[in-house]
Write a protein that holds these residues in place. Sequence first.
Motif, short mmCIF file in Angstrom:
data_model
loop_
_atom_site.label_atom_id
_atom_site.label_comp_id
_atom_site.label_asym_id
_atom_site.label_seq_id
_atom_site.Cartn_x
_atom_site.Cartn_y
_atom_site.Cartn_z
N CYS A 115 -34.27 -38.70 19.06
CA CYS A 115 -33.05 -38.24 18.38
C CYS A 115 -32.13 -39.42 18.16
CB CYS A 115 -32.35 -37.17 19.21
SG CYS A 115 -33.33 -35.68 19.38
N GLU A 116 -32.00 -39.83 16.93
CA GLU A 116 -31.14 -40.95 16.61
C GLU A 116 -29.68 -40.52 16.65
OE1 GLU A 116 -32.36 -42.51 12.90
OE2 GLU A 116 -34.45 -42.72 13.48
N ASN A 117 -28.78 -41.52 16.75
CA ASN A 117 -27.35 -41.23 16.80
C ASN A 117 -26.90 -40.40 15.60
OD1 ASN A 117 -26.40 -42.41 19.22
ND2 ASN A 117 -26.67 -44.44 18.31
N ARG A 118 -27.43 -40.71 14.43
CA ARG A 118 -27.00 -39.99 13.23
C ARG A 118 -27.47 -38.53 13.27
NH1 ARG A 118 -31.24 -39.43 9.71
NH2 ARG A 118 -33.04 -40.77 10.06
N MET A 119 -28.52 -38.23 14.07
CA MET A 119 -29.00 -36.86 14.18
C MET A 119 -28.15 -36.06 15.17
SD MET A 119 -33.13 -37.09 14.15
CE MET A 119 -34.05 -37.63 12.71
N ILE A 120 -27.88 -36.66 16.34
CA ILE A 120 -27.14 -35.94 17.36
C ILE A 120 -25.66 -36.04 17.04
CG2 ILE A 120 -26.72 -35.67 19.82
CD1 ILE A 120 -29.27 -37.10 20.40
N SER A 121 -25.20 -35.17 16.19
CA SER A 121 -23.80 -35.17 15.77
C SER A 121 -23.07 -34.02 16.42
CB SER A 121 -23.69 -35.05 14.25
OG SER A 121 -22.36 -34.84 13.87
N GLU A 122 -21.93 -34.31 17.04
CA GLU A 122 -21.14 -33.28 17.68
C GLU A 122 -20.24 -32.55 16.69
OE1 GLU A 122 -19.87 -34.92 21.88
OE2 GLU A 122 -19.78 -36.50 20.38
N SER A 123 -20.23 -33.01 15.45
CA SER A 123 -19.26 -32.45 14.50
C SER A 123 -19.88 -31.81 13.28
CB SER A 123 -18.31 -33.56 14.03
OG SER A 123 -19.03 -34.60 13.40
N GLU A 124 -21.21 -31.83 13.17
CA GLU A 124 -21.84 -31.20 12.01
C GLU A 124 -23.22 -30.72 12.38
OE1 GLU A 124 -22.85 -33.78 8.79
OE2 GLU A 124 -23.11 -35.49 10.11
N SER A 125 -23.70 -29.75 11.63
CA SER A 125 -25.01 -29.18 11.93
C SER A 125 -26.15 -30.02 11.38
CB SER A 125 -25.10 -27.76 11.36
OG SER A 125 -24.92 -27.77 9.96
N GLY A 126 -25.90 -30.79 10.34
CA GLY A 126 -26.93 -31.65 9.77
C GLY A 126 -27.88 -30.89 8.87
N GLN A 127 -28.87 -31.60 8.33
CA GLN A 127 -29.82 -31.01 7.40
C GLN A 127 -31.13 -30.63 8.08
OE1 GLN A 127 -28.91 -30.32 4.22
NE2 GLN A 127 -26.91 -31.05 4.87
N ASN A 128 -31.42 -31.25 9.21
CA ASN A 128 -32.68 -31.01 9.89
C ASN A 128 -32.59 -29.72 10.68
OD1 ASN A 128 -34.70 -31.06 11.99
ND2 ASN A 128 -35.09 -33.18 11.40
N GLY A 129 -33.48 -28.74 10.40
CA GLY A 129 -33.40 -27.45 11.07
C GLY A 129 -33.52 -27.55 12.57
N SER A 130 -34.44 -28.41 13.06
CA SER A 130 -34.61 -28.58 14.50
C SER A 130 -33.37 -29.18 15.14
CB SER A 130 -35.83 -29.49 14.76
OG SER A 130 -35.99 -29.72 16.13
N GLU A 131 -32.75 -30.14 14.46
CA GLU A 131 -31.54 -30.76 14.98
C GLU A 131 -30.37 -29.77 14.98
OE1 GLU A 131 -31.71 -33.66 16.46
OE2 GLU A 131 -33.81 -33.69 15.85
N THR A 132 -30.30 -28.95 13.96
CA THR A 132 -29.25 -27.93 13.88
C THR A 132 -29.34 -26.99 15.07
OG1 THR A 132 -29.19 -28.00 11.47
CG2 THR A 132 -28.35 -26.02 12.51
N LYS A 133 -30.55 -26.52 15.37
CA LYS A 133 -30.74 -25.61 16.49
C LYS A 133 -30.40 -26.29 17.82
CE LYS A 133 -34.41 -22.83 14.35
NZ LYS A 133 -35.85 -22.45 14.43
N ALA A 134 -30.79 -27.55 17.96
CA ALA A 134 -30.50 -28.28 19.20
C ALA A 134 -29.00 -28.49 19.36
CB ALA A 134 -31.24 -29.61 19.21
N ASN A 135 -28.31 -28.79 18.27
CA ASN A 135 -26.85 -28.94 18.33
C ASN A 135 -26.17 -27.65 18.75
OD1 ASN A 135 -26.77 -31.61 17.59
ND2 ASN A 135 -26.24 -31.24 15.46
N LYS A 136 -26.60 -26.54 18.17
CA LYS A 136 -26.00 -25.25 18.53
C LYS A 136 -26.29 -24.90 19.98
CE LYS A 136 -25.33 -20.51 16.98
NZ LYS A 136 -25.13 -20.03 18.37
N TYR A 137 -27.49 -25.18 20.42
CA TYR A 137 -27.83 -24.91 21.81
C TYR A 137 -26.91 -25.71 22.74
CZ TYR A 137 -30.83 -23.36 25.62
OH TYR A 137 -31.31 -22.74 26.76
#
Length: 257
Positions: free
Chosen positions: A89-111
């Motif tokens: 997970c790169e820094n640009r993926m693990i964003s505390e302020s947006e859900s992003g475009q990657n579905g897996s990253e979005t789910k991980a952020n919400k979790y």
Amino acid sequence: MTWFRSPESLLSELGITEPNHIDLEAIAFYLGATVKYRNLDGCAARIVGVDERAIISVDPRCKEGRKRFSLGHEIGHWMNDRGKGAHLCENRMISESESGQNGSETKANKYASDLLLPNSMLKPRLKQRPMTFRTVSDISEEFRTSLVPAAIKVVQNGELPALLVSFNKSGKRRFSKTPIVPDEIWPHDELHQDTHAFEVLYGNKTEIGPLPIGAHFWINHRDSYKYQVIEHSIKTSEDTVYSLLWWKDERQICDLI
């Protein structure tokens, strides 16, 4: 997927009822993941898992809120993506302020957000609290998170109709809103020069508000000039401003629909 547990059910299963008991390392271990802290290049955290075991690496150089969100994010991957191989997970993926475009990253952020700031603990603490960054700061401190994810959850769970809007100097805008704010109410694509946020972003002040301001400076609606919102804006970095906007009178929301 018998291993999957939602954040709320996981916390309940472990008997965790207070923010200071949300020990992410212990939670990860309970789920079969060992946490190790080591310097990482190009990312804040990563997870490697095989079968029922995983190792989560977290960069110790990050601030506490960032480390906790990154760890919560990887726990989210372990719950959502187990059996799908390793994750970097790169820094640009693990964003505390947006859900992003990657579905897996979005789910991980919400979790991560729901694990760090569970609604069952958060909502009682927002009862009759003003929609200000003082409230957000108190929540951030108690739950040991960064300011921005705390602000997003406060807006999403607050009692007042509210928006959280951010702009940077390149003009990029993000926003979250209270569920009672209808889809017809939408912030402008560009930051208006008469907002307090504009003064914070391009001036010498780091914070202005909470103060009333014409809703038309913020809201893209033909009748917004008739009303006011309360704005509280702070600078979170040299090129980014976050603004809390809310209505004291909920009837104004109804008038704009």
